[in-house]
Design a protein around this motif. Structure first.
Motif, short mmCIF file in Angstrom:
data_model
loop_
_atom_site.label_atom_id
_atom_site.label_comp_id
_atom_site.label_asym_id
_atom_site.label_seq_id
_atom_site.Cartn_x
_atom_site.Cartn_y
_atom_site.Cartn_z
N ARG A 463 0.84 -1.21 0.00
CA ARG A 463 0.00 0.00 0.00
C ARG A 463 0.87 1.26 0.00
O ARG A 463 0.55 2.24 -0.67
CB ARG A 463 -0.92 -0.01 1.21
N VAL A 464 1.95 1.25 0.78
CA VAL A 464 2.85 2.41 0.81
C VAL A 464 3.49 2.61 -0.55
O VAL A 464 3.57 3.73 -1.07
CB VAL A 464 3.91 2.24 1.91
N ARG A 465 3.97 1.52 -1.13
CA ARG A 465 4.61 1.61 -2.45
C ARG A 465 3.65 2.20 -3.48
O ARG A 465 4.00 3.11 -4.24
CB ARG A 465 5.08 0.22 -2.88
N ASP A 466 2.42 1.69 -3.49
CA ASP A 466 1.42 2.19 -4.44
C ASP A 466 1.09 3.65 -4.18
O ASP A 466 0.92 4.44 -5.12
CB ASP A 466 0.16 1.33 -4.33
N PHE A 467 1.01 4.03 -2.90
CA PHE A 467 0.70 5.42 -2.54
C PHE A 467 1.74 6.38 -3.11
O PHE A 467 1.39 7.41 -3.72
CB PHE A 467 0.64 5.55 -1.01
N VAL A 468 3.02 6.06 -2.93
CA VAL A 468 4.07 6.94 -3.43
C VAL A 468 4.09 6.92 -4.96
O VAL A 468 4.20 7.97 -5.61
CB VAL A 468 5.44 6.53 -2.86
N GLU A 469 3.95 5.75 -5.52
CA GLU A 469 3.99 5.63 -6.98
C GLU A 469 2.88 6.46 -7.63
O GLU A 469 3.06 7.04 -8.72
CB GLU A 469 3.85 4.17 -7.38
N ARG A 470 1.74 6.57 -6.97
CA ARG A 470 0.61 7.34 -7.50
C ARG A 470 0.80 8.85 -7.34
O ARG A 470 -0.02 9.63 -7.84
CB ARG A 470 -0.68 6.93 -6.79
N GLY A 471 1.79 9.28 -6.59
CA GLY A 471 2.04 10.71 -6.46
C GLY A 471 2.01 11.24 -5.05
O GLY A 471 2.18 12.44 -4.83
N GLY A 472 1.80 10.37 -4.06
CA GLY A 472 1.79 10.81 -2.67
C GLY A 472 3.19 11.00 -2.12
O GLY A 472 4.17 10.51 -2.68
N THR A 473 3.27 11.72 -1.02
CA THR A 473 4.53 11.90 -0.31
C THR A 473 4.47 11.15 1.01
O THR A 473 3.55 11.36 1.81
CB THR A 473 4.82 13.39 -0.04
N ALA A 474 5.44 10.28 1.23
CA ALA A 474 5.54 9.53 2.48
C ALA A 474 6.73 10.03 3.27
O ALA A 474 7.83 10.18 2.72
CB ALA A 474 5.67 8.04 2.20
#
Length: 667
Positions: A463-474
């Motif tokens: 989920r974290v990987r997908d979140f960043v890949e979609r444009g989010g900042t972690a």
């Protein structure tokens, strides 16, 4: 107005009281109901901690007295939250089924002389508890005073039992999870210290702490205990669904006692409790202290990503200083609270809580606290139809993870303490944030803070990987992604499963006190000087990670230490950005980092107010302001508006009094 399934009308904002009619006689009930109605109290929470009053002996139920209470409340226009009082269990049940008793880690059976000394996983307990819940729900599901059923009180609180019956159930849970002893030995690192399991019968009950259990075993045992609490609550909800379909459900969670809580995320994400609830106790001092933020964090960790209104089913009363109840009430509204239900109506007469002060003294005379609740009720009536209860629109999430809370007990700082720091940082910016479970959340946010999430399973990492890949900042802080789902350190590069996303290798750590003594001659100083964005920041921390940047850029370094180790890095991954902080969550670093990343993401700032003022834009027209400080604060804005509470018109701003609240309706 909100309508419960039983037909009870509820206002947008509700003032209530916890009430214990089994402590007094019917004449007192009638007096109290009239006083409540006069004070604007529209709801009472009844029934908790009173199982043996309803069922004084096995199978003998006495409801006539409570019928009178319910009818009395209906006659006075007062709604009822009726708790299913299934803990503590009556002494007659402990006598009939000793397996319900709690056994401590030394093997000593404990007499149930205090509340919550019940093994909720015990089949005999569950059988009687569900029978009792069925009787209550069948009798009162259609009563016109009913607003909701309360699902237990402070579930998960109380000592863990180490009885043989618990061990037998733990073994059965392990057999279902692992299937074979070979798989169990792999997960538990049975070869370490010659602790291989030859048969499931060899399994013991590990206790947290030094020399009492390997961490993998402790983690599984706490997961098992949590599972038993979850399934027990699920069975109670099944009873309510069967006998009172559509009736609202709530509870009073308890997240103030470290180590006693269970993993609430599965229940929260199921949506089965339709009004998440807990107690709100910021302490008795002025509302500007740290206790207020702790109480708000307690709300957030029960609500998770639920969008339904929150209910504070208990609310600070007993040690609240003058004016602090009202200020606590308005602070809670900013996180979506709908119910301020004071604990408690009457000062206790007897038992463990006999010195807890209520709104009414021992002799039935009201005190200043009732006056304060009366004022809140009158003001809440003015706010009807003005976008309450508040529905947050968060673009920021903070990860909260139960296994990491358990596993991080061995570290200098627990995961939930880091989560609290990150939550406070967002709160102080007058922005909305949600606590999220990484493995369950869709992560529909712009910014995600991962504060010391020690245990990272495959689902959460994906989920974290997908979140960043979609444009989010972690933003990930130290201690994160160190252990796999079994609680064992990753054998691969850290941060585990996400090293390519963050573009770094996290190696070992250094202890700041030792390095400061060696490099700077500062004995016993656990702090770092950090070079960040052209300035030097000092942050307290017992240790920091040794980070090797790969594709990541270095944003901050340690000053005064050999090699100037990298402390903050940022990596582009897909359409997003992954930031790693090599120390635990610290406001000195987190604050400027948040400012930079929020600006980069285009997250609009919260209402611009002086320091010490909380504020929320409720909708396009209304803003709620709350002054946490002892001196008046100037509030500036463009245009004209009307103060709803004070009924005063303002042009360009107004002065918010010390510890005061106001809702401004803009023209």
């Amino acid at each position: 107005m909100n309508r419960s399934a039983a037909g009870q009308d509820l206002p947008d904002l509700i003032v209530g009281a916890n009430y214990h009619p089994h402590d007094s006689d019917p004449a007192t009930w009638r007096r109290d109901a009239a006083m409540m109605r006069e004070a604007g109290i529209r709801l009472v929470r009844l029934g908790h901690l009173a199982w043996d009053t309803f069922e004084p002996s096995d199978g003998v139920f006495t409801f006539d007295w409570f019928d009178e209470v319910m009818d009395l409340m209906q006659d006075h226009g007062i709604a009822v939250v009726l708790d299913l009082a299934v803990r503590p269990a009556p002494l007659w049940l402990h006598r009939k089924h000793p397996s319900i008793d709690v056994v401590d880690a030394n093997g000593d059976r404990l007499y149930p002389n205090h509340r919550y000394m019940d093994d909720v996983g015990d089949p005999a307990f569950r059988s009687h508890a569900m029978r009792f819940a069925a009787k209550v729900t069948e009798r009162y599901a259609a009563h016109p005073a009913l607003a909701a059923f309360g699902i237990d009180n402070e579930p998960g609180d109380g000592p863990i039992s180490y009885s043989e019956t618990v061990r037998a159930r733990f073994i059965a849970w392990l057999q279902e999870k692992y299937g074979t002893v070979e798989a169990l030995n792999t997960a538990w690192a049975g070869h370490r210290w010659s602790r291989r399991i030859g048969d499931f019968a060899d399994v013991g009950l590990p206790k947290s702490g030094a020399y009492t259990g390997a961490p993998e075993r402790v983690l599984d045992f706490r997961r098992f205990v949590s599972h038993e609490v979850e399934t027990y609550l699920g069975e109670l909800l099944d009873v309510v669904d069967a006998n009172a379909p559509g009736v609202l459900t709530t509870t009073n969670m308890w997240y103030y006692a470290d180590g006693k809580h269970f993993d609430y995320a599965p229940l929260a994400y199921s949506g089965r409790i339709t009004r998440a609830g807990n107690g709100f106790y910021p302490g008795g001092t002025a509302i500007g202290d740290d206790g207020l933020r702790g109480a708000l964090f307690g709300m957030a960790r029960i609500q998770y990503e639920n969008t339904t209104p929150f209910w504070c089913t208990e609310f600070t009363t007993m040690i609240a200083v003058p004016g602090s109840i009202r200020k606590s009430a308005y602070a809670s509204l900013m996180l979506g609270n709908q119910l301020v239900c004071g604990w408690t109506w009457q000062t206790m007469h007897a038992g463990e809580e006999q010195f807890l002060q209520g709104m009414v003294d021992w002799d039935g005379r009201p005190n200043r606290k009732l006056d304060e609740y009366r004022r809140i009720a009158a003001e809440f009536a003015k706010l009807q139809g003005r976008s309450f209860p508040y529905r947050s629109r968060p673009e920021i999430a903070v990860a909260l993870d139960f296994p990491s809370q358990i596993a991080s007990a061995a570290l200098p700082e627990r995961h939930d303490a880091q989560a609290r720091t990150a939550f406070d940082a967002v709160l102080d910016r007058n922005l909305d944030a949600r606590l999220v479970d990484l493995a369950r959340s869709g992560l529909d946010y712009k910014l995600l803070v991962i504060p010391g999430v020690l245990v990272l399973d495959e689902a959460a990492a994906a989920r974290v990987r997908d979140f960043v890949e979609r444009g989010g900042t972690a933003i990930m802080t130290s201690y994160s992604a160190t252990l796999n789902a079994d609680g064992q350190a990753f054998a691969a590069t850290r941060p585990g499963r996400l090293d390519d996303v963050f573009g770094i290798r996290v190696g070992s750590y250094e202890e700041t006190a030792m390095l400061n003594e060696l490099a700077l001659g500062r004995t016993g100083v656990e702090q770092l000087d950090v070079e960040y964005d052209g300035r030097t920041i000092t942050a307290a921390t017992p240790r920091f990670d040794l980070v090797e940047p790969g594709s990541a850029d270095v944003l901050a370094r340690a000053a005064g230490l050999d090699g100037r180790p990298a402390l903050v890095t940022a990596n582009r991954y897909g359409a997003g950005r992954a930031v790693y902080v090599a120390l635990p969550a610290r406001r000195e670093i987190l604050d400027p980092l948040l400012d930079a990343e929020l600006a980069r993401l285009g997250v609009a700032p919260g209402p611009q107010v002086p320091a010490g003022v909380m504020a929320r834009a409720l909708d396009d027209r209304h803003v709620l302001y709350l002054n946490l400080d002892a001196e008046p604060k100037p509030i500036a804005f463009h245009g004209k508006g009307t103060g709803v509470l004070a009924d005063a018109r303002h042009d360009g701003g107004f002065t918010l009094g010390a510890y005061d609240a106001e809702v401004v309706a803009f023209e």
